[in-house]
Write a protein that holds these residues in place. Structure first.
Motif, short mmCIF file in Angstrom:
data_model
loop_
_atom_site.label_atom_id
_atom_site.label_comp_id
_atom_site.label_asym_id
_atom_site.label_seq_id
_atom_site.Cartn_x
_atom_site.Cartn_y
_atom_site.Cartn_z
N ALA A 1 0.83 -1.20 0.00
CA ALA A 1 0.00 0.00 0.00
C ALA A 1 0.87 1.25 0.00
O ALA A 1 0.58 2.22 -0.71
N TRP A 2 1.93 1.25 0.80
CA TRP A 2 2.85 2.39 0.82
C TRP A 2 3.49 2.60 -0.55
O TRP A 2 3.60 3.72 -1.05
N THR A 3 3.93 1.48 -1.17
CA THR A 3 4.57 1.58 -2.48
C THR A 3 3.59 2.09 -3.54
O THR A 3 3.91 2.99 -4.33
N LEU A 4 2.37 1.54 -3.54
CA LEU A 4 1.38 1.96 -4.53
C LEU A 4 0.95 3.41 -4.29
O LEU A 4 0.69 4.15 -5.25
N LEU A 5 0.88 3.82 -3.02
CA LEU A 5 0.54 5.21 -2.71
C LEU A 5 1.60 6.16 -3.27
O LEU A 5 1.27 7.18 -3.87
N PHE A 6 2.86 5.80 -3.08
CA PHE A 6 3.95 6.63 -3.60
C PHE A 6 3.89 6.71 -5.12
O PHE A 6 4.06 7.79 -5.71
N VAL A 7 3.63 5.60 -5.78
CA VAL A 7 3.54 5.58 -7.25
C VAL A 7 2.36 6.42 -7.72
O VAL A 7 2.47 7.16 -8.72
N ASN A 8 1.24 6.34 -7.03
CA ASN A 8 0.05 7.13 -7.39
C ASN A 8 0.33 8.63 -7.28
O ASN A 8 0.01 9.40 -8.20
N VAL A 9 0.91 9.03 -6.16
CA VAL A 9 1.18 10.46 -5.97
C VAL A 9 2.22 10.95 -6.98
O VAL A 9 2.06 12.04 -7.56
N ALA A 10 3.26 10.14 -7.22
CA ALA A 10 4.27 10.55 -8.20
C ALA A 10 3.69 10.62 -9.60
O ALA A 10 4.03 11.51 -10.38
N GLY A 11 2.80 9.68 -9.93
CA GLY A 11 2.20 9.68 -11.26
C GLY A 11 1.29 10.86 -11.51
O GLY A 11 1.16 11.34 -12.64
N VAL A 12 0.63 11.35 -10.45
CA VAL A 12 -0.28 12.48 -10.59
C VAL A 12 0.46 13.81 -10.46
O VAL A 12 0.24 14.75 -11.25
N GLN A 13 1.34 13.92 -9.48
CA GLN A 13 2.03 15.18 -9.24
C GLN A 13 3.26 15.35 -10.13
O GLN A 13 3.71 16.48 -10.35
N GLY A 14 3.79 14.24 -10.67
CA GLY A 14 4.97 14.33 -11.53
C GLY A 14 4.77 15.22 -12.75
O GLY A 14 5.62 16.08 -13.03
N PRO A 15 3.68 15.07 -13.53
CA PRO A 15 3.48 15.96 -14.68
C PRO A 15 3.37 17.44 -14.29
O PRO A 15 3.84 18.31 -15.03
N LEU A 16 2.78 17.72 -13.13
CA LEU A 16 2.71 19.11 -12.66
C LEU A 16 4.11 19.66 -12.41
O LEU A 16 4.45 20.77 -12.85
N THR A 17 4.94 18.88 -11.71
CA THR A 17 6.31 19.32 -11.44
C THR A 17 7.12 19.45 -12.72
O THR A 17 7.89 20.41 -12.89
N LEU A 18 6.95 18.51 -13.65
CA LEU A 18 7.67 18.56 -14.91
C LEU A 18 7.25 19.79 -15.73
O LEU A 18 8.10 20.47 -16.33
N GLY A 19 5.95 20.08 -15.76
CA GLY A 19 5.47 21.25 -16.49
C GLY A 19 6.02 22.55 -15.91
O GLY A 19 6.42 23.45 -16.65
N LEU A 20 6.06 22.64 -14.59
CA LEU A 20 6.63 23.84 -13.96
C LEU A 20 8.13 23.94 -14.22
O LEU A 20 8.67 25.04 -14.39
N HIS A 21 8.81 22.79 -14.27
CA HIS A 21 10.24 22.82 -14.58
C HIS A 21 10.48 23.30 -16.01
O HIS A 21 11.41 24.08 -16.26
N CYS A 22 9.65 22.85 -16.96
CA CYS A 22 9.78 23.31 -18.35
C CYS A 22 9.51 24.82 -18.44
O CYS A 22 10.19 25.53 -19.20
N SER A 23 8.54 25.30 -17.68
CA SER A 23 8.29 26.75 -17.65
C SER A 23 9.49 27.50 -17.09
O SER A 23 9.82 28.59 -17.56
N GLU A 24 10.14 26.90 -16.11
CA GLU A 24 11.33 27.54 -15.55
C GLU A 24 12.47 27.59 -16.56
O GLU A 24 13.23 28.57 -16.62
N LEU A 25 12.60 26.54 -17.38
CA LEU A 25 13.63 26.55 -18.43
C LEU A 25 13.37 27.67 -19.43
O LEU A 25 14.30 28.36 -19.88
N ILE A 26 12.10 27.86 -19.80
CA ILE A 26 11.74 28.95 -20.71
C ILE A 26 12.09 30.30 -20.08
O ILE A 26 12.68 31.18 -20.73
N ALA A 27 11.74 30.47 -18.81
CA ALA A 27 12.05 31.73 -18.13
C ALA A 27 13.55 31.98 -18.06
O ALA A 27 14.01 33.12 -18.22
#
Length: 212
Positions: free
Chosen positions: A23-49
């Motif tokens: 459950a702990w492992t699957l919870l971590f994978v779920n949160v990373a899978g959902v929040q990962g694209p948000l973090t990646l998108g903000l990182h790409c915006s930072e590269l543009i800036a």
């Protein structure tokens, strides 16, 4: 998975399929899978800036005060509008993400057995709208072409090394000499005349460049 219609708003509830360490492992994978694209998108915006900020700094060479090579690295971060937008948007969007999801633990015999994950539809819509606005803004910024007589470098070190022919603590970019068939533009340790926009220029060791 269950969809509940609550007076406070609709939400989706689902429990992980198994408990314990899985459950702990699957919870971590779920949160990373959902929040990962948000973090990646903000990182790409930072590269543009970052590249836009570097290009703006490079174009100071055509201004009266010139381009200072040694500067405080924190000053452009807190004075450039794009950096300030990201400075506010990054914690704000992660805060909105935290409002859209909630995790509750299921305990048995004083030990955590499983987790329930809640997704609030109204908060997810708010997050999507905010992300759409941020993505549209940075798409516009990335597609906007810089104006002026200088070739764009966007912080690329090899391009800057090819364009800068005289290094000094303060540099100016402009017209250096007339020539046939090509004129020469470059940097100097003193102010230079403006580049002649109707002339054909060639860089040192580089091909011809038409400024328009």
């Amino acid at each position: 998975m269950y969809i509940w219609d609550h007076p406070g708003g609709n939400y989706i509830e689902y429990a992980l399929p198994f408990g314990g360490l899985g459950a702990w492992t699957l919870l971590f994978v779920n949160v990373a899978g959902v929040q990962g694209p948000l973090t990646l998108g903000l990182h790409c915006s930072e590269l543009i800036a970052n590249v836009i900020r570097d290009e703006r700094q490079w174009r100071c060479a055509t201004r009266r005060q010139g381009l200072r090579v040694a500067t405080n690295p924190l000053k452009p971060i807190f004075t450039h509008p794009l950096c300030l937008v990201l400075f506010i948007a990054k914690p704000f969007l992660h805060w909105m993400f935290g409002l859209a999801f909630n995790i509750q633990k299921i305990t048995e015999n004083d030990t955590i057995d499983n987790f329930l994950i809640y997704m609030y539809t109204a908060q997810i819509w708010n997050l999507c709208i905010a992300l759409f606005i941020l993505a549209s803004f940075f798409t516009f910024v990335a597609l906007r072409r810089p104006c002026g007589p200088q070739p764009a470098a966007y912080g690329h070190l090899q391009t800057l090394a090819n364009l800068v022919d005289e290094w000094s603590p303060v540099m100016w970019w402009g017209h250096k000499e007339d020539g046939i068939p090509y004129c020469h533009a470059g940097t100097s340790n003193h102010p230079l005349p403006d580049v002649k926009m109707d002339c054909v220029y060639a860089g040192s060791g580089a091909g011809s460049l038409v400024l328009s």
